[in-house]
Scaffold this motif. Sequence first.
Motif, PDB file in Angstrom:
ATOM      1  N   PHE A  44      65.250  80.617  81.968  1.00 47.80           N
ATOM      2  CA  PHE A  44      64.932  81.477  80.833  1.00 47.80           C
ATOM      3  C   PHE A  44      63.419  81.629  80.672  1.00 47.80           C
ATOM      4  CE2 PHE A  44      63.874  81.994  76.303  1.00 47.80           C
ATOM      5  CZ  PHE A  44      64.461  83.237  76.081  1.00 47.80           C
ATOM      6  N   ASP A  45      62.691  80.528  80.783  1.00 50.73           N
ATOM      7  CA  ASP A  45      61.227  80.602  80.684  1.00 50.73           C
ATOM      8  C   ASP A  45      60.651  81.458  81.804  1.00 50.73           C
ATOM      9  OD1 ASP A  45      61.166  79.087  78.423  1.00 50.73           O
ATOM     10  OD2 ASP A  45      60.404  77.260  79.367  1.00 50.73           O
ATOM     11  N   GLN A  46      61.218  81.327  82.997  1.00 52.46           N
ATOM     12  CA  GLN A  46      60.744  82.114  84.138  1.00 52.46           C
ATOM     13  C   GLN A  46      60.958  83.602  83.890  1.00 52.46           C
ATOM     14  OE1 GLN A  46      62.651  80.618  87.726  1.00 52.46           O
ATOM     15  NE2 GLN A  46      62.309  78.490  87.087  1.00 52.46           N
ATOM     16  N   ILE A  47      62.105  83.925  83.307  1.00 49.71           N
ATOM     17  CA  ILE A  47      62.399  85.325  82.997  1.00 49.71           C
ATOM     18  C   ILE A  47      61.440  85.868  81.944  1.00 49.71           C
ATOM     19  CG2 ILE A  47      64.089  86.800  81.813  1.00 49.71           C
ATOM     20  CD1 ILE A  47      66.282  85.231  83.277  1.00 49.71           C
ATOM     21  N   GLN A  48      61.190  85.081  80.914  1.00 48.60           N
ATOM     22  CA  GLN A  48      60.277  85.522  79.849  1.00 48.60           C
ATOM     23  C   GLN A  48      58.858  85.723  80.379  1.00 48.60           C
ATOM     24  OE1 GLN A  48      62.484  86.634  77.657  1.00 48.60           O
ATOM     25  NE2 GLN A  48      61.252  85.843  75.955  1.00 48.60           N
ATOM     26  N   LEU A  49      58.433  84.795  81.237  1.00 50.42           N
ATOM     27  CA  LEU A  49      57.099  84.905  81.827  1.00 50.42           C
ATOM     28  C   LEU A  49      56.985  86.136  82.709  1.00 50.42           C
ATOM     29  CD1 LEU A  49      54.330  83.532  82.138  1.00 50.42           C
ATOM     30  CD2 LEU A  49      55.271  82.276  84.091  1.00 50.42           C
ATOM     31  N   LYS A  50      58.023  86.393  83.497  1.00 44.24           N
ATOM     32  CA  LYS A  50      58.048  87.547  84.390  1.00 44.24           C
ATOM     33  C   LYS A  50      58.012  88.844  83.584  1.00 44.24           C
ATOM     34  CE  LYS A  50      60.852  89.744  87.987  1.00 44.24           C
ATOM     35  NZ  LYS A  50      62.113  89.651  88.783  1.00 44.24           N
ATOM     36  N   VAL A  61      69.848  89.479  84.249  1.00 47.57           N
ATOM     37  CA  VAL A  61      69.526  88.945  82.925  1.00 47.57           C
ATOM     38  C   VAL A  61      68.088  89.280  82.544  1.00 47.57           C
ATOM     39  CG1 VAL A  61      69.338  86.851  81.537  1.00 47.57           C
ATOM     40  CG2 VAL A  61      71.257  87.118  83.118  1.00 47.57           C
ATOM     41  N   ALA A  62      67.188  89.230  83.520  1.00 46.15           N
ATOM     42  CA  ALA A  62      65.787  89.578  83.241  1.00 46.15           C
ATOM     43  C   ALA A  62      65.675  91.026  82.778  1.00 46.15           C
ATOM     44  CB  ALA A  62      64.941  89.356  84.489  1.00 46.15           C
ATOM     45  N   ASN A  63      66.432  91.915  83.399  1.00 47.21           N
ATOM     46  CA  ASN A  63      66.396  93.326  83.015  1.00 47.21           C
ATOM     47  C   ASN A  63      66.986  93.536  81.623  1.00 47.21           C
ATOM     48  OD1 ASN A  63      65.151  94.277  85.353  1.00 47.21           O
ATOM     49  ND2 ASN A  63      67.102  94.492  86.443  1.00 47.21           N
ATOM     50  N   VAL A  64      67.991  92.758  81.282  1.00 42.01           N
ATOM     51  CA  VAL A  64      68.566  92.847  79.934  1.00 42.01           C
ATOM     52  C   VAL A  64      67.533  92.415  78.898  1.00 42.01           C
ATOM     53  CG1 VAL A  64      70.286  91.929  78.343  1.00 42.01           C
ATOM     54  CG2 VAL A  64      70.967  92.550  80.670  1.00 42.01           C
ATOM     55  N   TYR A  65      66.850  91.300  79.168  1.00 43.13           N
ATOM     56  CA  TYR A  65      65.887  90.775  78.190  1.00 43.13           C
ATOM     57  C   TYR A  65      64.636  91.640  78.079  1.00 43.13           C
ATOM     58  CZ  TYR A  65      68.389  86.600  76.799  1.00 43.13           C
ATOM     59  OH  TYR A  65      69.306  85.756  76.244  1.00 43.13           O
ATOM     60  N   LYS A  66      64.404  92.518  79.044  1.00 41.69           N
ATOM     61  CA  LYS A  66      63.319  93.488  78.902  1.00 41.69           C
ATOM     62  C   LYS A  66      63.611  94.439  77.746  1.00 41.69           C
ATOM     63  CE  LYS A  66      61.667  93.754  83.703  1.00 41.69           C
ATOM     64  NZ  LYS A  66      61.583  94.624  84.915  1.00 41.69           N
ATOM     65  N   ASN A  67      64.870  94.589  77.455  1.00 39.48           N
ATOM     66  CA  ASN A  67      65.292  95.500  76.390  1.00 39.48           C
ATOM     67  C   ASN A  67      65.454  94.806  75.037  1.00 39.48           C
ATOM     68  OD1 ASN A  67      65.380  97.593  78.236  1.00 39.48           O
ATOM     69  ND2 ASN A  67      67.581  97.411  78.611  1.00 39.48           N
ATOM     70  N   VAL A  68      64.992  93.562  74.934  1.00 39.57           N
ATOM     71  CA  VAL A  68      65.090  92.799  73.683  1.00 39.57           C
ATOM     72  C   VAL A  68      63.736  92.858  72.986  1.00 39.57           C
ATOM     73  CG1 VAL A  68      65.531  90.556  72.641  1.00 39.57           C
ATOM     74  CG2 VAL A  68      66.869  91.289  74.634  1.00 39.57           C
ATOM     75  N   PRO A  69      63.608  93.613  71.895  1.00 39.66           N
ATOM     76  CA  PRO A  69      62.312  93.754  71.225  1.00 39.66           C
ATOM     77  C   PRO A  69      61.896  92.527  70.433  1.00 39.66           C
ATOM     78  CG  PRO A  69      63.991  94.940  70.002  1.00 39.66           C
ATOM     79  CD  PRO A  69      64.646  94.453  71.266  1.00 39.66           C
ATOM     80  N   ILE A  70      62.876  91.737  69.982  1.00 39.58           N
ATOM     81  CA  ILE A  70      62.577  90.559  69.175  1.00 39.58           C
ATOM     82  C   ILE A  70      63.644  89.504  69.396  1.00 39.58           C
ATOM     83  CG2 ILE A  70      63.783  91.588  67.197  1.00 39.58           C
ATOM     84  CD1 ILE A  70      61.927  89.975  65.357  1.00 39.58           C
ATOM     85  N   LEU A  71      63.205  88.254  69.547  1.00 38.78           N
ATOM     86  CA  LEU A  71      64.127  87.121  69.638  1.00 38.78           C
ATOM     87  C   LEU A  71      64.116  86.409  68.287  1.00 38.78           C
ATOM     88  CD1 LEU A  71      63.247  85.651  73.153  1.00 38.78           C
ATOM     89  CD2 LEU A  71      65.392  86.753  72.505  1.00 38.78           C
ATOM     90  N   THR A  72      65.217  86.478  67.576  1.00 39.62           N
ATOM     91  CA  THR A  72      65.278  85.846  66.262  1.00 39.62           C
ATOM     92  C   THR A  72      65.528  84.348  66.388  1.00 39.62           C
ATOM     93  OG1 THR A  72      67.655  86.221  66.027  1.00 39.62           O
ATOM     94  CG2 THR A  72      66.176  87.951  65.244  1.00 39.62           C
ATOM     95  N   LYS A  73      65.347  83.631  65.268  1.00 39.92           N
ATOM     96  CA  LYS A  73      65.491  82.183  65.268  1.00 39.92           C
ATOM     97  C   LYS A  73      66.935  81.741  65.449  1.00 39.92           C
ATOM     98  CE  LYS A  73      64.349  78.078  62.518  1.00 39.92           C
ATOM     99  NZ  LYS A  73      63.770  77.595  61.238  1.00 39.92           N
TER     100      LYS A  73
END
Length: 367
Positions: A358-364, A213-225
């Motif tokens: 999720f916060d841990q992944i974003q921080l990483k 999941v962390a690797n997937v979110y690396k490919n997310v340029p923007i998190l919308t509302k």
Amino acid sequence: MTLWQRPRLRINSLRSFLSLFLASTFLSLALAACGGGNQNTTNNTNNGNSTATKKQDVEITLVSFAVTKTAHEAIIPKFVEKWKQEQGQNVTFKQSYGGSGSQTRAVIDGLEADIVHLALSGDTEKIQKAGLIEPGWEKDVPNNGIVSKSVAAIITRTGNPKGIKTWSDLVTKDIKLITADPKTSGVAKWNFLALWNSVIKSGGDDAKATEFVANVYKNVPILTKDAREATDAFAKQGQGDALINYENEVLLAQQKGEKVDYVIPDVNISIDNPVAVVDKNVDKHGNREVAEAFVKYLFTPEAQQEFVKLGFRPVDETVAQSKEVTDKFPKVKTLSTIQDFGGWSEVDKKFFSDGGIFDQIQLKNKK
């Protein structure tokens, strides 16, 4: 005293008696007449009350998550017409749509919703914990309160130039993924869980799921509302190569004539959306009867057909077994539910609380 005077005394006495008798009789008749007048007045008042008991117009405030807007706009007029015919009462709806998490906070903070239709039961439970919904709300309506459902879809660019077929393809470095922020969007929580679930159901453990999941979110340029903004960023602004969203959103876009390429992964999660009456508010507004009737109406085949038309998988079994539905929705080989994760209380605590996974992944990923 002479003899002739005695009869005169008797005559006078008789006259006095007759006068008193006539006076008494007249008084009795007068009282009876007054009594009859009071009775007529009471009857008139009752007749007036009968007219006054005609049901007054009522207003309902519906607060829902963004992607249900079109469905409710089709269902509400049907209910309003039905209620008018059966109850002789006019009903109007105030509607509010947005990210499920944001809508939940708005209700807790004072938005006086009579009915909430949210993306996940966890949000409804938060409103319950705030004292606005009575415990056991899910038992008051069919299907434990789940009124609409969908599955997660991966939407691609026309022709699927990146060759995306399943969740594992989203970790490819040259793929940019659009999704909403699970901190503000219920849809985005489901997206996160779909990704996580794909690893767990394939035999992986929490460590492997976290890494994926962390690797997937690396490919997310923007998190919308919310999900609607995510769709706009992908479809209207041309951002990203893929978008995770509800299957119903894809089908709705196709109905509007848009060409949408998408994939329904074989390992998926049932995205269940609950509806509930907000007890404290309906009691304050005096509209419980209508609010409860609308909630129950949402489970009828008539309303469920409207959800189906707009891409939601039905919760009514009769509708679910119809040829229209079986032709429209592809079968999913491995379909998990939120209960497989221990329910929303456990999910929120583990994944989406402050300091959660999720916060841990974003921080990483920021390092």
